[in-house]
Write an enzyme that holds these catalytic residues in place. Structure first.
Site, PDB file in Angstrom:
ATOM      1  N   HIS A 164       0.846  -1.202   0.000  1.00 22.59           N
ATOM      2  CA  HIS A 164       0.000   0.000   0.000  1.00 22.59           C
ATOM      3  C   HIS A 164       0.881   1.253   0.000  1.00 22.59           C
ATOM      4  O   HIS A 164       1.305   1.736   1.045  1.00 22.59           O
ATOM      5  CB  HIS A 164      -0.901  -0.036   1.250  1.00 22.59           C
ATOM      6  CG  HIS A 164      -1.971   1.015   1.261  1.00 22.59           C
ATOM      7  ND1 HIS A 164      -3.309   0.721   1.454  1.00 22.59           N
ATOM      8  CD2 HIS A 164      -1.921   2.358   1.101  1.00 22.59           C
ATOM      9  CE1 HIS A 164      -4.016   1.832   1.413  1.00 22.59           C
ATOM     10  NE2 HIS A 164      -3.199   2.845   1.215  1.00 22.59           N
ATOM     11  N   HIS A 200       1.105   5.009  -2.178  1.00 27.25           N
ATOM     12  CA  HIS A 200       0.588   5.919  -3.206  1.00 27.25           C
ATOM     13  C   HIS A 200       1.736   6.638  -3.911  1.00 27.25           C
ATOM     14  O   HIS A 200       2.587   7.246  -3.254  1.00 27.25           O
ATOM     15  CB  HIS A 200      -0.330   6.972  -2.585  1.00 27.25           C
ATOM     16  CG  HIS A 200      -1.582   6.420  -1.977  1.00 27.25           C
ATOM     17  ND1 HIS A 200      -2.804   6.509  -2.595  1.00 27.25           N
ATOM     18  CD2 HIS A 200      -1.807   5.755  -0.815  1.00 27.25           C
ATOM     19  CE1 HIS A 200      -3.735   5.944  -1.829  1.00 27.25           C
ATOM     20  NE2 HIS A 200      -3.156   5.476  -0.737  1.00 27.25           N
ATOM     21  N   ASP A 239       1.589   9.416  -5.748  1.00 29.68           N
ATOM     22  CA  ASP A 239       1.590  10.884  -5.577  1.00 29.68           C
ATOM     23  C   ASP A 239       1.918  11.315  -4.149  1.00 29.68           C
ATOM     24  O   ASP A 239       2.206  12.483  -3.913  1.00 29.68           O
ATOM     25  CB  ASP A 239       0.269  11.513  -6.061  1.00 29.68           C
ATOM     26  CG  ASP A 239      -0.969  10.847  -5.493  1.00 29.68           C
ATOM     27  OD1 ASP A 239      -0.873   9.746  -4.919  1.00 29.68           O
ATOM     28  OD2 ASP A 239      -2.066  11.433  -5.626  1.00 29.68           O
ATOM     29  N   GLY A 256      -9.357   8.415  -1.367  1.00 30.31           N
ATOM     30  CA  GLY A 256      -9.842   9.776  -1.111  1.00 30.31           C
ATOM     31  C   GLY A 256     -10.651   9.803   0.177  1.00 30.31           C
ATOM     32  O   GLY A 256     -10.682   8.817   0.916  1.00 30.31           O
ATOM     33  N   HIS A 280      -9.822   1.121   0.299  1.00 23.71           N
ATOM     34  CA  HIS A 280      -9.593   1.874   1.538  1.00 23.71           C
ATOM     35  C   HIS A 280     -10.917   1.872   2.316  1.00 23.71           C
ATOM     36  O   HIS A 280     -11.932   2.359   1.797  1.00 23.71           O
ATOM     37  CB  HIS A 280      -9.284   3.344   1.224  1.00 23.71           C
ATOM     38  CG  HIS A 280      -7.898   3.639   0.801  1.00 23.71           C
ATOM     39  ND1 HIS A 280      -7.436   3.420  -0.463  1.00 23.71           N
ATOM     40  CD2 HIS A 280      -6.849   4.174   1.499  1.00 23.71           C
ATOM     41  CE1 HIS A 280      -6.160   3.808  -0.532  1.00 23.71           C
ATOM     42  NE2 HIS A 280      -5.788   4.262   0.639  1.00 23.71           N
ATOM     43  N   GLU A 309     -11.148   3.521   7.838  1.00 27.31           N
ATOM     44  CA  GLU A 309     -10.006   4.384   8.193  1.00 27.31           C
ATOM     45  C   GLU A 309     -10.541   5.650   8.867  1.00 27.31           C
ATOM     46  O   GLU A 309     -10.285   5.873  10.046  1.00 27.31           O
ATOM     47  CB  GLU A 309      -9.210   4.736   6.912  1.00 27.31           C
ATOM     48  CG  GLU A 309      -8.065   5.693   7.131  1.00 27.31           C
ATOM     49  CD  GLU A 309      -7.455   6.222   5.812  1.00 27.31           C
ATOM     50  OE1 GLU A 309      -8.093   6.110   4.745  1.00 27.31           O
ATOM     51  OE2 GLU A 309      -6.335   6.766   5.881  1.00 27.31           O
ATOM     52  N   ASP A 369       1.856   3.794   3.198  1.00 23.87           N
ATOM     53  CA  ASP A 369       0.786   4.643   2.654  1.00 23.87           C
ATOM     54  C   ASP A 369       1.413   5.712   1.742  1.00 23.87           C
ATOM     55  O   ASP A 369       1.212   5.674   0.541  1.00 23.87           O
ATOM     56  CB  ASP A 369      -0.055   5.300   3.756  1.00 23.87           C
ATOM     57  CG  ASP A 369      -1.480   5.593   3.304  1.00 23.87           C
ATOM     58  OD1 ASP A 369      -1.878   5.125   2.225  1.00 23.87           O
ATOM     59  OD2 ASP A 369      -2.211   6.282   4.039  1.00 23.87           O
TER      60      ASP A 369
END
Ligand SMILES: O=c1[nH]cnc2c1ncn2[C@H]1C[C@H](O)[C@@H](CO)O1
Ligand SMILES: [Zn+2]
Length: 329
Positions: free
Chosen positions: A11, A13, A15, A169, A196, A199, A277
């Site tokens: 996991h 990302h 960006d 998101g 996701h 959370e 993450d």
């Protein structure tokens, strides 16, 4: 010590993991105006502050990196550099996720966005001892039609770099029902599904992600601790939790590392794994994250092996890659 061990990250990302000096360099080359070109000031704008209060606030940190991720060359470079950074700490397999719809601000099509990220990924795999696959993220703030577009455009890359889809998101209660058709379509094409959930909203989202969307893995899922029924489902179905403790502490999903459910879940044989993450936004790498959890909970070498093997089983990689990863520990 941890740095030397072979590692798997499920996991991460794209960006949220861009090097700061790369942001400055790309901005210069592409004539993009940044709020600051000073690396320290930029750092304070991209890295999450310690007084962050929520996931929504945490997610604001992605606006700046995404500004410089709008061309083929920048996407290729950033994907290459993420794997370059990861292999330096002995990550052997990394599933990179990103949302193609966020990279259409200039001239690119969804297909070109995916292709560019795969290009950087392939280059890194040729140069270094690391393997990787992509997870295509669909933003929960966007429509189901947008998710379907990404799923359709990504289809031709399935098992040629792309393996799965995700929803990411801000997390609202009950979001899954808005994306059921999209995820049904994705599974019918052969995409794996990770979502996701649990959370920034309740464990009911985890229940829906599994039952409505067919998720085999859950991003975070910390809130399943709050309801026996959901906890039991995750355990019985061997659903894998992609846990990212530092991110959870930063978004206030969990108030302190000591109260993170990672350890009680692990002790109770829930399939837990550890990821960053976001390397840049959360200001960590996988070694530091594993180190933090191992120190907080006094875990040992055997525990590492068990969690590593959980991660191998949970990858969306082919059997050959899984066998290779098993042989490394
Ligand atoms: O932990 C997260 N939860 C939900 N969304 C996230 C998290 N980390 C990053 N994102 C979002 C922000 C990015 O722009 C997007 C695609 O990578 O995914
Ligand atoms: Zn995430």
């Amino acid at each position: 010590m941890i740095k030397k061990l072979p590692k798997i990250e499920l996991h991460c990302h794209l960006d949220g993991s861009v090097r700061l000096d790369t942001i400055i360099d790309i901005a210069k080359k592409e004539n993009i105006k940044l709020p600051s070109e000073d690396i320290n000031e930029l750092s304070s704008l991209v890295k999450v502050p310690s007084n962050c209060t929520s996931l929504v606030e945490y997610l604001k940190r992605f606006d700046l990196p995404n500004k410089i991720m709008q061309t083929k060359e920048s996407l290729r470079r950033i994907s290459f550099e993420l794997l370059e950074d990861a292999q330096r700490e002995n990550v052997k397999y990394l599933e990179i996720r990103f949302a193609p719809m966020l990279h259409l601000q200039r001239e690119l099509t969804i297909s070109e966005v995916i292709e560019s990220v795969i290009c950087g990924m392939k280059e890194a795999q040729e140069k270094y001892d690391i393997k990787s696959n992509l997870i295509l993220g669909c933003m929960r703030t966007m429509s189901e039609e947008d998710a379907i577009l990404v799923i359709n455009e990504g289809k031709k890359f399935l098992n040629k770099g792309v393996v799965a889809v995700d929803l990411c998101g801000p997390e609202l209660e009950g979001f899954s029902s808005n994306f059921k058709n999209a995820m049904d379509l994705a599974r019918s094409y052969g995409y794996k599904v990770t979502i996701h959930a649990g959370e920034a909203a309740s464990e009911n989202n985890v229940l829906d992600a599994i039952n409505l969307l067919g998720a085999k893995r859950i991003g975070h899922g910390v809130r399943i601790k709050d309801k026996k029924e959901v906890y039991k489902l995750v355990k019985e179905k061997n659903i894998v939790l992609e846990m990212c403790p530092t991110s959870n502490v930063q978004t206030k999903a969990i108030d302190a590392y000591e109260n993170h459910p990672f350890y009680p879940f692990y002790k109770d044989d829930i399939k837990v794994t550890i990821s960053t993450d976001n390397r840049t936004v959360s200001d960590i790498d996988l070694s530091s994250e594993i180190d933090t959890m191992f120190n907080k909970f006094d875990l040992k070498r055997d525990d590492y092996k068990k969690i590593y093997l959980n991660s191998v089983d949970a990858t969306f990689a082919d059997d050959k890659t899984k066998n290779w990863l098993r042989s490394l520990i």
